[in-house]
Design an enzyme around this catalytic site. Structure first.
Site: not given
Ligand code: NAI
Length: 703
Positions: A104, A107, A127
């Site tokens: 994240g 991202e 991930e």
């Protein structure tokens, strides 16, 4: 705005600092902060930076568990919804990345309009290592920045990327050699007043024919990430970035993310992730127990294990004495160590200087003269109780009073070794796995009298050596090998009953084991188990069925790979092939056991072998030889090639359902007799609808 996000200004540049340790998870204040700056006429651009040691490092992994536990597959817009607000900002946002921007975090950085990265930072989409894929646009934005091939590699492989590589790939715009915030503010000033460059709108790197890249990635994943669904899902999501408009790609990614999140594989991988941390916290060792600092170590025996253990110490920067019986054996041992290091240098793992440094830390000796220097001595001589007792009594006189005396034995009684000294509280088992410098597991075996300090020291040492230390109790084979016994016994029985050698290995390889049980025997040396069986007089016990084939193979001198023959025949490159001589041995043993060959399918092979592990594991738990099911799981995942995506044998049994496992074990008992008597704990949990993973907690709650 929440205190988790600090707001300040440098002229016309607004600076948002995320201050949410430990991972600086993206807090709700960030999009609000950006919106506030956007409405502020004096601000022309925004810098987003992490406070403390890192940018947003990634998601809090515990949150994933909460999502699946709630069983709610319908999520709101999640992080991606928040990121869209950042990306849609009318004023340019520059991400300033230091530390690690994983998952994240990356991202978020990609939803910003520009990225400046500190020279020592790393970015990545790891991930997949937890059985997941990026779920907040990572698979859609990364190919737009880094290109399709790089995005596939990063999302499906999960490896981190350093600054220079991230810059070359186009993931970041600049690398800051000096002050990161200053560099980011400078970049913000340059882009201030311009229309923000939105990652979602970038198209240049998506054009072209990528079929070959996707096909090759899928093939690679099927080979290197055997049986795993997340790498394939990641590839599919990146493919969606190429083939679909951005918003549709995001929806595809979200659907694939949900499938992964609710998969047994992801739950198991997350269990293993936390398991590694959990086993280090041993309830029976009080937190304030002082561990002794190990400054110098000594190893007795420079054979397969002793040499590897000496390397482990040297690799961790701890000086180590390595003692042998005679000069020839010592030279042989040191030559093997040097050869191992040279191979690593050839493979580019470290420099020749590092190799010399490490070799310099290993001091080969033929006497005990310098042993008083050692804080811990690890014995790795031949497996044999009388020999080891003698060595321990010698070590007791030549070592300092405070020194820990440890044994690398794989089966023998730690208490008997303690009795051979005047300091049983300082005696402990440190069971390394072969090759010791590679395998991560360290089974730490406590005796009746081993002190808490000694246990704490061994656990702390494991961590320093880069090993996963698991504390277990003392019994024949401890946890790992005690369970491996029934597992390999059943593999042999299956062959006696009619399964082909290759079929047994193949079924367990397909299940996910790194290697089949018979091939593993050949690799480790069939003679090891044979000698132990003889030492314990196993064959004399006629009250239960005994496996016949391996003893026979050993009597023929077929010890496995090291003699070129075992269950298989090996060529000079150690490639295995079928051996008809073994067929004849099998036929004889089958006759001796009074059996007629029958057809046996892969499902039965897996149930017989894996449930043998589980049933023994249940006894081990009940006896307290392992404290928690997670201890057993970690031993099997880190030391025995059990697939991490099945979480370990006890976790796997929980996912099958203990009632089902129990019923199958009870069936086997009917067919095969008392070797299959269900462990009382398995029976109890099956009746209660419980799990191994929850057992301790329930028992504590009850008691
Ligand atoms: P090995 O036969 O390769 O090495 C034993 C070495 O000890 C020999 O080099 C021998 O010269 C030396 N030695 C014997 N008596 C000695 C003495 N009094 N003083 C100094 N050196 C002496 O055996 P390996 O495989 O390294 O096994 C050592 C121990 O590790 C055994 O207890 C074994 O059960 C255990 N172990 C072995 C594993 C394996 O895969 N080989 C795995 C885990 C544990």
């Amino acid at each position: 705005m929440s205190e988790l996000v600090l707001k300040s200004c440098q002229g016309a540049v607004g600076v948002l600092t995320v201050n949410n340790p430990p991972v600086n998870a993206l807090s709700p204040g960030v999009p609000e902060g950006i919106a506030e700056f956007a409405g502020d006429g004096t601000i022309e651009a925004v810098v987003l930076i992490g406070g403390g040691r890192t940018f947003i490092a990634g998601a809090d992994i515990r949150e994933f568990g909460k999502l699946t536990a709630a069983g709610d597959r319908e999520r709101g817009p999640g992080l991606e919804g928040v990121l869209e607000k950042i990306e849609n900002s009318g004023k340019p946002v520059v991400a300033a990345i230091h530390g690690t921007a994983f998952g994240g975090g990356l991202e978020t950085a990609m939803a910003c309009h520009y990225r400046v990265m500190a020279a020592g930072a790393q970015v990545g989409q790891p991930e997949v290592k937890l059985g997941l894929i990026p779920g907040a646009g990572g698979t859609q934005r990364l190919p737009r920045l880094a290109g399709v091939a790089k995005a596939v590699e990063m999302c499906a492989g999960g490896e981190p990327v350093k600054a220079a590589e991230a810059l070359a790939a186009g993931i970041v715009d600049r690398v800051a050699e000096g002050d990161l915030l200053a560099a980011a503010v400078e970049m913000a000033r340059e882009v201030a007043g311009k229309a923000p460059r939105r990652t979602r709108e970038l198209k240049e790197k998506l054009g072209g024919d990528w079929e070959g890249v996707f096909a090759a990635a899928r093939e690679g994943a099927r080979k290197k990430q055997r049986n795993l669904i997340a790498p394939l899902a990641a590839i599919e999501a990146v493919e969606a970035a190429v083939k679909l408009p951005f918003d549709e790609g995001i929806r595809r990614e979200a659907a694939l993310f949900q499938d992964c999140l609710f998969s047994e594989q992801s739950k198991a991988l997350i269990h293993v992730f936390f398991g590694e941390r959990e086993v280090a916290k041993v309830p029976e060792i009080p937190k304030d127990t002082a561990a002794m600092e190990v400054k110098t170590a000594a190893v007795v025996g420079a054979g397969t294990m002793g040499g590897g253990i000496a390397m482990v110490f040297a690799n961790a920067g701890i000086p180590v004495l390595l003692k042998e019986m005679d000069a020839e054996a010592l030279e042989r041992g040191m030559a093997t160590i040097r050869r191992n290091y040279e191979n690593s240098v050839k493979k580019g793992r470290f420099s020749p200087e590092t190799m010399e440094q490490r070799l310099g830390l290993i001091r080969p000796v033929l006497t005990f003269d310098a042993f008083h220097e050692a804080d811990i001595v690890i014995e790795a001589v031949y497996e044999g109780l009388e020999l080891k007792k003698k060595v321990f009594s010698e070590l007791n006189t030549v070592s300092r009073r405070e020194a820990i005396l440890a044994s690398n034995t794989s089966t023998l009684d730690i208490d008997a070794l303690g009795e051979a000294t005047s300091r049983p509280e300082k005696v402990i088992g440190t069971h390394f796995f072969s090759p010791a410098n590679v395998m991560r597991l360290l089974e730490i075996v406590k005796g009746q009298k081993t002190s808490k300090e000694t246990m704490a020291t061994a656990m702390a040492l494991a961590k320093r050596l880069g090993k996963v230390g698991v504390l277990v109790g003392n019994c024949r084979g401890f946890v790992g090998n005690r369970m491996f016994g029934p597992y390999r016994r059943e593999a042999q029985f299956l062959v006696e009953e009619g399964a082909a050698v290759e079929a047994v290995d193949e079924a367990l390889y397909e299940f996910g084991m790194a290697m089949g049980p018979l091939a593993t025997g050949d690799l480790a040396g069939l003679d090891v188990g044979w000698r132990i069986r003889k030492e314990f007089g196993d064959a004399a016990d006629t009250s239960v069925r005994q496996p016949l084939i391996e003893d026979r193979l050993c009597e023929m001198g077929r010890f496995g790979q090291k003699t070129g023959e075992g269950w298989y025949r090996y060529d000079v490159q150690r490639r295995a092939s079928h051996d008809e001589k073994v067929d004849r041995v099998i036929a004889e043993c089958r006759k001796q056991a009074g059996l007629t060959a029958r057809a046996i399918g892969a499902a039965e092979i897996v149930d017989r072998t894996i449930y043998a592990l589980v049933n023994e594991g249940a006894r081990i738990l009940e006896e307290g030889i392992a404290g928690r099911a997670v201890d057993i799981d970690m031993i099997y995942v880190t030391g025995y090639g059990f697939p991490a995506y099945r979480g370990g044998p006890m976790w796997y049994a929980d996912t099958v359902g203990l009632r089902k496992v129990y019923e199958r074990v009870a069936e086997f008992e009917k067919e095969h007799g008392r070797l299959w008597t269900p462990a009382p704990l398995l029976k109890q949990l099956a009746a209660e609808g419980g799990t191994f993973a929850g057992w301790r907690a329930e028992r504590r709650a009850a008691g």
